[in-house]
Write a protein that holds these residues in place. Sequence first.
Motif, PDB file in Angstrom:
ATOM      1  N   PRO A  75       0.799  -1.230   0.000  1.00  0.00           N
ATOM      2  CA  PRO A  75       0.000   0.000   0.000  1.00  0.00           C
ATOM      3  C   PRO A  75       0.832   1.281   0.000  1.00  0.00           C
ATOM      4  O   PRO A  75       0.393   2.309  -0.517  1.00  0.00           O
ATOM      5  CB  PRO A  75      -0.836  -0.120   1.285  1.00  0.00           C
ATOM      6  N   SER A  76       2.036   1.246   0.552  1.00  0.00           N
ATOM      7  CA  SER A  76       2.862   2.465   0.583  1.00  0.00           C
ATOM      8  C   SER A  76       3.698   2.628  -0.679  1.00  0.00           C
ATOM      9  O   SER A  76       4.390   3.628  -0.843  1.00  0.00           O
ATOM     10  CB  SER A  76       3.788   2.424   1.799  1.00  0.00           C
ATOM     11  N   LYS A  77       3.668   1.631  -1.564  1.00  0.00           N
ATOM     12  CA  LYS A  77       4.423   1.626  -2.816  1.00  0.00           C
ATOM     13  C   LYS A  77       5.934   1.676  -2.592  1.00  0.00           C
ATOM     14  O   LYS A  77       6.682   2.109  -3.462  1.00  0.00           O
ATOM     15  CB  LYS A  77       3.998   2.784  -3.731  1.00  0.00           C
ATOM     16  N   GLN A 124      -2.084 -12.383   0.700  1.00  0.00           N
ATOM     17  CA  GLN A 124      -2.582 -12.695   2.046  1.00  0.00           C
ATOM     18  C   GLN A 124      -2.259 -11.550   3.003  1.00  0.00           C
ATOM     19  O   GLN A 124      -1.258 -10.874   2.867  1.00  0.00           O
ATOM     20  CB  GLN A 124      -1.992 -14.026   2.542  1.00  0.00           C
ATOM     21  N   ASN A 125      -3.168 -11.344   3.968  1.00  0.00           N
ATOM     22  CA  ASN A 125      -2.997 -10.287   4.968  1.00  0.00           C
ATOM     23  C   ASN A 125      -2.791 -10.884   6.358  1.00  0.00           C
ATOM     24  O   ASN A 125      -3.252 -10.338   7.363  1.00  0.00           O
ATOM     25  CB  ASN A 125      -4.212  -9.354   4.986  1.00  0.00           C
ATOM     26  N   TYR A 144       7.144  -6.399   4.333  1.00  0.00           N
ATOM     27  CA  TYR A 144       5.913  -5.616   4.483  1.00  0.00           C
ATOM     28  C   TYR A 144       4.987  -6.454   5.350  1.00  0.00           C
ATOM     29  O   TYR A 144       4.713  -7.619   5.053  1.00  0.00           O
ATOM     30  CB  TYR A 144       5.316  -5.327   3.101  1.00  0.00           C
ATOM     31  N   THR A 145       4.485  -5.865   6.439  1.00  0.00           N
ATOM     32  CA  THR A 145       3.581  -6.569   7.342  1.00  0.00           C
ATOM     33  C   THR A 145       2.167  -6.039   7.125  1.00  0.00           C
ATOM     34  O   THR A 145       1.856  -4.893   7.486  1.00  0.00           O
ATOM     35  CB  THR A 145       4.000  -6.362   8.806  1.00  0.00           C
ATOM     36  N   PRO A 146       1.308  -6.830   6.510  1.00  0.00           N
ATOM     37  CA  PRO A 146      -0.030  -6.338   6.164  1.00  0.00           C
ATOM     38  C   PRO A 146      -0.963  -6.339   7.370  1.00  0.00           C
ATOM     39  O   PRO A 146      -0.718  -7.001   8.378  1.00  0.00           O
ATOM     40  CB  PRO A 146      -0.492  -7.351   5.112  1.00  0.00           C
ATOM     41  N   THR A 147      -2.012  -5.558   7.256  1.00  0.00           N
ATOM     42  CA  THR A 147      -3.101  -5.593   8.225  1.00  0.00           C
ATOM     43  C   THR A 147      -4.379  -5.962   7.478  1.00  0.00           C
ATOM     44  O   THR A 147      -4.456  -5.861   6.242  1.00  0.00           O
ATOM     45  CB  THR A 147      -3.264  -4.235   8.928  1.00  0.00           C
ATOM     46  N   GLY A 149      -7.568  -6.064   5.488  1.00  0.00           N
ATOM     47  CA  GLY A 149      -8.189  -5.120   4.570  1.00  0.00           C
ATOM     48  C   GLY A 149      -7.209  -4.353   3.702  1.00  0.00           C
ATOM     49  O   GLY A 149      -7.626  -3.510   2.908  1.00  0.00           O
ATOM     50  N   ASP A 150      -5.896  -4.595   3.853  1.00  0.00           N
ATOM     51  CA  ASP A 150      -4.911  -3.892   3.015  1.00  0.00           C
ATOM     52  C   ASP A 150      -5.132  -4.209   1.539  1.00  0.00           C
ATOM     53  O   ASP A 150      -5.462  -5.345   1.161  1.00  0.00           O
ATOM     54  CB  ASP A 150      -3.487  -4.297   3.409  1.00  0.00           C
ATOM     55  N   THR A 151      -4.941  -3.182   0.711  1.00  0.00           N
ATOM     56  CA  THR A 151      -4.998  -3.361  -0.747  1.00  0.00           C
ATOM     57  C   THR A 151      -3.589  -3.486  -1.290  1.00  0.00           C
ATOM     58  O   THR A 151      -2.618  -3.393  -0.553  1.00  0.00           O
ATOM     59  CB  THR A 151      -5.702  -2.169  -1.408  1.00  0.00           C
ATOM     60  N   ARG A 152      -3.465  -3.683  -2.614  1.00  0.00           N
ATOM     61  CA  ARG A 152      -2.175  -3.721  -3.290  1.00  0.00           C
ATOM     62  C   ARG A 152      -2.248  -2.771  -4.497  1.00  0.00           C
ATOM     63  O   ARG A 152      -3.346  -2.403  -4.950  1.00  0.00           O
ATOM     64  CB  ARG A 152      -1.805  -5.134  -3.775  1.00  0.00           C
TER      65      ARG A 152
END
Length: 670
Positions: A75-77, A124-125, A144-147, A149-152
């Motif tokens: 998400p932060s690119k 996967q999140n 990158y550690t997702p939470t 509902g994170d998008t890509r």
Amino acid sequence: MSQFTLVPSPSRSFAQVVSLLTTFVLAILLGQRVYATTSTSVPQSFTLDGQLLQVGTQNPLLDPAAKLTLDILDPSKTCILYEEQQTVNTSSTNGYFNIQVGSATGAAQRTASDPGNSMAQVYQNLTAITGNSAPGQTCTGGTYTPTMGDTRYFRITVTPSATGVADTLSPDTILSSVPTAVEAQTADTLQGLSPSQLLQVNTSGGAQLTQANLNSLFTGSSYTNLQSVSSGNFTPQSSTGATDLPNYTTASPPTSPTSGSVWFDSTAKLIKFYDGTTTQTLPTSTSTAPSGAAGAVQLSGGSNFSSDATNFYWDSTNHELGVDTNTPQAALDVNGGVRMGMTSASCTSTNKGTVRYNTTTNILEFCNGTAWNTVQAAACSSATPAAFSFTNLANQSLSTLVTSNIVQITGINCLVPTSISGVGSPEYRICSDSACTTVLQSWTTGPSSIQNGDYVELEQTTNAAGGVTNNATMIIGGGGSVWGATTTGTCSYGATETAAIGTRCADGTIYAGVSPDGNNPMYTTPCDYGQTWNGTACTGSAVGLSWNNGSTSYTTTNVTSGVTGATNTSDLNALTGNADYPYIAAEDCAGLNSGSGTDGHTDWYLPAASELNVLYNNNGVIGNFNTSGSWYWSSTEYNVNNADHQKFSTGNQNGYYKNYSFLVRCVRKY
């Protein structure tokens, strides 16, 4: 089918982009085409359709080998989670293309920037995902550690074959849901975990794993018992509530019990346990119970206990034991005689305070932590023995253990302390006869004691250098004696010296090694300038000398040889017209040549830098150098202000101001 249009970033100059590419019309077809090798294989790709148009027009880009670089970003690119490259041919398709995005890890289309994740991992999140830094960005920690509902983000970079110039299309596309091709895998798993990785309900068989059974296990006393089991604090119980011990026979006990192991011997009908060394048996109810009054020490008669509180009593309040008394007044109170025996154990700090009766000397002794000493009550009126001495040894072999003559100590009327010190790790022993066949105190370096009429013998290791005396000082009561052992020191004084480096020659000089000036034998004084050799040690204080006359009127001497110390010294002493003359360090070495010379020689000089280094390399066997950080002068000029000197703690050699004072050791050569 969902369609969207990607255009170049507004920050780019359209005039600078080759007129082949600006607008890219794409359609991402999720789940339209997949690759599956078996019926159970999970797809790893999704379909990407699109048309490439020329800059500022609706004209298609007809390119036989346009390169597409496809990135999936966090998400932060900042982190690349997936990257591949594919080449498309739009020359005959009116700019249209159709490709599959995604591949198995290690596939050929993945690039060097691809971190190696599967498509399921990318979307996967649940857990941290490995990532590489996007261009101009930093992927912190490489992950990158997702939470939830994170998008890509999906990024496309096109490189036309005609120009070879890469153009990243903007804006990046949000991927807000998992492509159906990948979703197929997630549907077969839970957040990417396969069924074999999850706890599953089992309702078949006798022992069933159900939600109800789990709730029961983790509720109330069941949970408390479960915690006890996990910590090892539990005992099994039978259906009647009694505790069941493991059963073994006398013939077949546990093979490797650990300390504290308990079991029931079904043959002997006894409870047994292992204490870490042997197997022990717990007494049964048929064993005789303790008897006697409180405080009586129990004595085993083999099959029963007995006691005698009058003659063997334990005061549990004051922790005192009485023998022949039931009112002890000390930790051990014996109302009667005590017989002391002999022990051959050495006296150490461990058994300090132990008392023994020496059956060899018929003397009561005590251990003071170092040696056995005679117990005596009489006051000492004569603690200084009659004069005693040991015969000095000469011409002894190097590094050899030697012993002295045996001396009898007289003139004392009490036990007096003894000690020894000196070079060569000296030791002594005390005997009861002149041949030391009966040893009262074995060889020791520590303190001990001696009585009138006993004999003393010394030993030490001779020096590693020739012509050197090691002295041992023996102190007995108020008297003492020094015993010396001197090693052989014969120097050949030829073009090649046969003596070992460090040998003290007959003339008093020390063979220091080979001078680089002609490779001739070089000799030095036993002490630094200002000190005197008394036959066993250097006395007085070493004197620091300046290289020049102590002034800052530095003058170039051109005495720069690092090898010829004798010539350097002669040249320096001839420069009488220089402003910083005399050159004191060189002058004082030459001063050793006055009269008949020092040690009978008149060719002493201040060593050159290389000769000084020979002294440093051999300082351990030559001896008596200051190696705690002091510097020594050479006769070599470094520049107009400085002369070479050397530090004998490290060997470091460099130039320093001539007016400073440093130590001096003079030399001569064959």
